[in-house]
Design a protein around this motif. Structure first.
Motif, PDB file in Angstrom:
ATOM      1  N   VAL A 154       1.417  -1.085   0.277  1.00 57.64           N
ATOM      2  CA  VAL A 154      -0.183   0.284  -0.421  1.00 57.64           C
ATOM      3  C   VAL A 154       0.588   1.392   0.367  1.00 57.64           C
ATOM      4  CG1 VAL A 154      -2.028   1.733   1.305  1.00 57.64           C
ATOM      5  CG2 VAL A 154      -1.630  -0.958   0.929  1.00 57.64           C
ATOM      6  N   GLU A 155       1.662   1.216   0.694  1.00 61.24           N
ATOM      7  CA  GLU A 155       2.727   2.338   1.346  1.00 61.24           C
ATOM      8  C   GLU A 155       3.485   2.512  -0.333  1.00 61.24           C
ATOM      9  OE1 GLU A 155       6.620   1.809   3.265  1.00 61.24           O
ATOM     10  OE2 GLU A 155       5.609   3.860   4.226  1.00 61.24           O
ATOM     11  N   ILE A 156       3.699   1.451  -1.322  1.00 56.08           N
ATOM     12  CA  ILE A 156       4.339   1.906  -2.519  1.00 56.08           C
ATOM     13  C   ILE A 156       3.127   2.912  -3.513  1.00 56.08           C
ATOM     14  CG2 ILE A 156       5.272   0.740  -4.549  1.00 56.08           C
ATOM     15  CD1 ILE A 156       6.149  -1.734  -2.735  1.00 56.08           C
ATOM     16  N   GLN A 157       1.637   2.207  -3.366  1.00 52.30           N
ATOM     17  CA  GLN A 157       1.121   2.681  -4.257  1.00 52.30           C
ATOM     18  C   GLN A 157       0.603   4.691  -3.953  1.00 52.30           C
ATOM     19  OE1 GLN A 157      -1.881  -0.047  -3.658  1.00 52.30           O
ATOM     20  NE2 GLN A 157      -1.078  -1.397  -4.631  1.00 52.30           N
ATOM     21  N   MET A 158       1.266   4.705  -2.437  1.00 46.01           N
ATOM     22  CA  MET A 158       0.654   5.848  -1.615  1.00 46.01           C
ATOM     23  C   MET A 158       1.875   7.066  -2.520  1.00 46.01           C
ATOM     24  SD  MET A 158      -1.719   5.908  -0.076  1.00 46.01           S
ATOM     25  CE  MET A 158      -2.753   4.943   0.204  1.00 46.01           C
ATOM     26  N   ASP A 159       1.184   7.947  -2.773  1.00 48.03           N
ATOM     27  CA  ASP A 159       1.916   9.488  -3.539  1.00 48.03           C
ATOM     28  C   ASP A 159       1.644  10.158  -2.420  1.00 48.03           C
ATOM     29  OD1 ASP A 159      -0.375  10.010  -4.555  1.00 48.03           O
ATOM     30  OD2 ASP A 159      -0.353   9.729  -6.577  1.00 48.03           O
ATOM     31  N   ASP A 160       2.565  11.543  -3.382  1.00 42.52           N
ATOM     32  CA  ASP A 160       2.126  12.748  -2.120  1.00 42.52           C
ATOM     33  C   ASP A 160       0.298  12.838  -1.718  1.00 42.52           C
ATOM     34  OD1 ASP A 160       2.369  14.942  -0.437  1.00 42.52           O
ATOM     35  OD2 ASP A 160       2.134  16.504  -1.916  1.00 42.52           O
ATOM     36  N   VAL A 161      -0.787  13.351  -3.330  1.00 42.88           N
ATOM     37  CA  VAL A 161      -1.589  13.663  -3.762  1.00 42.88           C
ATOM     38  C   VAL A 161      -2.673  12.345  -2.755  1.00 42.88           C
ATOM     39  CG1 VAL A 161      -3.541  13.569  -4.690  1.00 42.88           C
ATOM     40  CG2 VAL A 161      -1.397  14.961  -5.891  1.00 42.88           C
ATOM     41  N   ALA A 162      -2.526  11.441  -3.144  1.00 42.53           N
ATOM     42  CA  ALA A 162      -3.248  10.484  -2.124  1.00 42.53           C
ATOM     43  C   ALA A 162      -2.692  11.184  -0.300  1.00 42.53           C
ATOM     44  CB  ALA A 162      -2.989   8.615  -2.678  1.00 42.53           C
ATOM     45  N   ILE A 163      -1.943  10.904  -0.057  1.00 40.52           N
ATOM     46  CA  ILE A 163      -1.759  11.039   1.624  1.00 40.52           C
ATOM     47  C   ILE A 163      -2.534  12.401   1.835  1.00 40.52           C
ATOM     48  CG2 ILE A 163       0.326  11.677   3.317  1.00 40.52           C
ATOM     49  CD1 ILE A 163       0.058   8.570   2.030  1.00 40.52           C
ATOM     50  N   ALA A 199     -11.589   6.798  -5.775  1.00 43.38           N
ATOM     51  CA  ALA A 199     -12.346   5.713  -6.146  1.00 43.38           C
ATOM     52  C   ALA A 199     -11.076   4.417  -5.771  1.00 43.38           C
ATOM     53  CB  ALA A 199     -13.112   5.698  -7.065  1.00 43.38           C
ATOM     54  N   LYS A 200     -10.037   5.082  -6.568  1.00 40.77           N
ATOM     55  CA  LYS A 200      -8.503   3.950  -6.169  1.00 40.77           C
ATOM     56  C   LYS A 200      -8.471   3.702  -5.320  1.00 40.77           C
ATOM     57  CE  LYS A 200      -4.065   3.283  -9.535  1.00 40.77           C
ATOM     58  NZ  LYS A 200      -3.439   2.816  -7.734  1.00 40.77           N
ATOM     59  N   LEU A 201      -8.596   4.826  -4.728  1.00 40.96           N
ATOM     60  CA  LEU A 201      -7.629   3.960  -3.218  1.00 40.96           C
ATOM     61  C   LEU A 201      -8.692   2.821  -1.799  1.00 40.96           C
ATOM     62  CD1 LEU A 201      -6.402   7.979  -1.489  1.00 40.96           C
ATOM     63  CD2 LEU A 201      -4.979   5.594  -2.078  1.00 40.96           C
ATOM     64  N   ARG A 202      -9.743   3.909  -3.092  1.00 38.20           N
ATOM     65  CA  ARG A 202     -11.093   2.627  -2.139  1.00 38.20           C
ATOM     66  C   ARG A 202     -10.882   1.437  -2.723  1.00 38.20           C
ATOM     67  NH1 ARG A 202     -14.997   7.531  -3.120  1.00 38.20           N
ATOM     68  NH2 ARG A 202     -15.223   6.233  -4.439  1.00 38.20           N
ATOM     69  N   THR A 203     -10.227   1.305  -4.069  1.00 32.81           N
ATOM     70  CA  THR A 203      -9.840  -0.543  -4.682  1.00 32.81           C
ATOM     71  C   THR A 203      -8.641  -0.424  -4.280  1.00 32.81           C
ATOM     72  OG1 THR A 203     -11.065   0.412  -6.214  1.00 32.81           O
ATOM     73  CG2 THR A 203      -9.272  -1.493  -6.179  1.00 32.81           C
ATOM     74  N   ASP A 204      -8.084   0.114  -3.428  1.00 30.80           N
ATOM     75  CA  ASP A 204      -6.593  -0.344  -2.782  1.00 30.80           C
ATOM     76  C   ASP A 204      -6.637  -0.407  -1.862  1.00 30.80           C
ATOM     77  OD1 ASP A 204      -5.145   0.254  -6.063  1.00 30.80           O
ATOM     78  OD2 ASP A 204      -4.839   2.037  -4.771  1.00 30.80           O
ATOM     79  N   LEU A 215     -10.768   4.742   7.621  1.00 31.51           N
ATOM     80  CA  LEU A 215     -10.260   3.515   9.276  1.00 31.51           C
ATOM     81  C   LEU A 215      -9.711   2.461   8.513  1.00 31.51           C
ATOM     82  CD1 LEU A 215     -13.683   2.762  10.328  1.00 31.51           C
ATOM     83  CD2 LEU A 215     -12.294   4.405  11.641  1.00 31.51           C
ATOM     84  N   LYS A 216      -9.441   2.634   7.134  1.00 30.00           N
ATOM     85  CA  LYS A 216      -8.576   0.734   6.317  1.00 30.00           C
ATOM     86  C   LYS A 216      -7.023   1.893   6.756  1.00 30.00           C
ATOM     87  CE  LYS A 216     -11.464  -2.495   5.364  1.00 30.00           C
ATOM     88  NZ  LYS A 216     -11.948  -2.638   4.539  1.00 30.00           N
ATOM     89  N   ALA A 217      -6.667   3.161   6.709  1.00 30.34           N
ATOM     90  CA  ALA A 217      -5.437   3.398   6.367  1.00 30.34           C
ATOM     91  C   ALA A 217      -4.948   4.080   7.471  1.00 30.34           C
ATOM     92  CB  ALA A 217      -5.900   5.011   5.428  1.00 30.34           C
ATOM     93  N   LYS A 218      -5.890   4.265   8.648  1.00 26.86           N
ATOM     94  CA  LYS A 218      -5.408   4.794  10.089  1.00 26.86           C
ATOM     95  C   LYS A 218      -4.982   3.315  10.386  1.00 26.86           C
ATOM     96  CE  LYS A 218      -7.847   8.081  11.170  1.00 26.86           C
ATOM     97  NZ  LYS A 218      -9.106   9.094  12.587  1.00 26.86           N
TER      98      LYS A 218
END
Length: 224
Positions: A154-163, A199-204, A215-218
């Motif tokens: 998940v961390e690999i998929q994260m970029d600054d905008v996502a965070i 939408a992509k984050l919800r899928t990932d 909640l999932k991100a936490k």
């Protein structure tokens, strides 16, 4: 000097101590000491360091028997104290804590050679972990390994905008309010791009909705 592998086990619950010790006693070649005090554990490691050192320390993370007279209030503090003094002992965690964020922080910050879950361990697993540790190799319970792997992916998929989106999401009742708040470089991210990223984050993260997403991100330690 003892030819046996000396193990110090630290936990504040006597029933847990007896349960783990029953598994350890079935392993040949071990000399086992236990204590329910992190302060005492540190004193024992230091006292034996030059003459007949402990080879392995297993500790829980949370301790409920703390008092004002104690300097070390839990397993994480104990590990830090041992590492600060460069005491020559291999450290493993045996705990009930399996929350991804807690696991990630312990492994990332403290680098224990083993992370084992109390409810799943047995003689064979402990023996395997001990042999790995003696060879300076890492052993994590399968569930812990899977959590760390998922967290890394998940961390690999994260970029600054996502965070930014994940951090801002709980602050706004409408997604449209986030336009002008989320930035990519010096440019504001448009609402359509924000919705697409969500939408992509919800899928990932396999989230049902935006509340579940936070909640999932936490849980994964992406958010505090």
């Amino acid at each position: 000097m003892s030819k046996k592998t000396k193990i110090l086990f630290v936990d504040d619950h006597q029933l847990i101590i007896e349960g783990i010790l029953s598994y350890l006693r079935d392993i040949d070649g071990l000399d086992i000491t236990s204590t329910n005090s992190c302060d005492e554990a540190l004193s024992l490691v230091k006292a034996h360091a030059k003459t007949d050192p402990y080879h392995i320390l297993f500790t829980d993370l949370s301790f409920d028997n703390g008092s004002d007279n104690m300097n070390i209030d839990g397993g994480e503090s104990l590990i830090k104290a041992i590492q600060k003094e460069n005491l020559p002992i291999k450290i493993g965690v045996i705990t009930g804590h399996s929350e991804t964020n807690r696991v990630y922080n312990v492994v990332h910050n403290l680098n224990p050679l083993a992370y084992i879950l109390k409810g799943q361990c047995n003689t064979n697993e402990l023996n395997f972990a001990i042999q790995k540790m003696l060879a300076d190799q890492v052993y994590y319970t399968h569930e812990i390994h899977e959590k760390l792997l998922k967290r890394a992916m998940v961390e690999i998929q994260m970029d600054d905008v996502a965070i930014q989106i994940l951090k801002e999401l709980p602050k706004h009742t409408k997604i449209s309010n986030m336009e002008g708040v989320i930035m990519k470089g010096n440019n504001a991210v448009k609402i359509r791009a924000i919705e697409s990223k969500l939408a992509k984050l919800r899928t990932d993260l396999n989230a049902n909705n935006n509340t579940d997403l936070v909640l999932k991100a936490k849980e994964l330690g992406i958010l505090d």
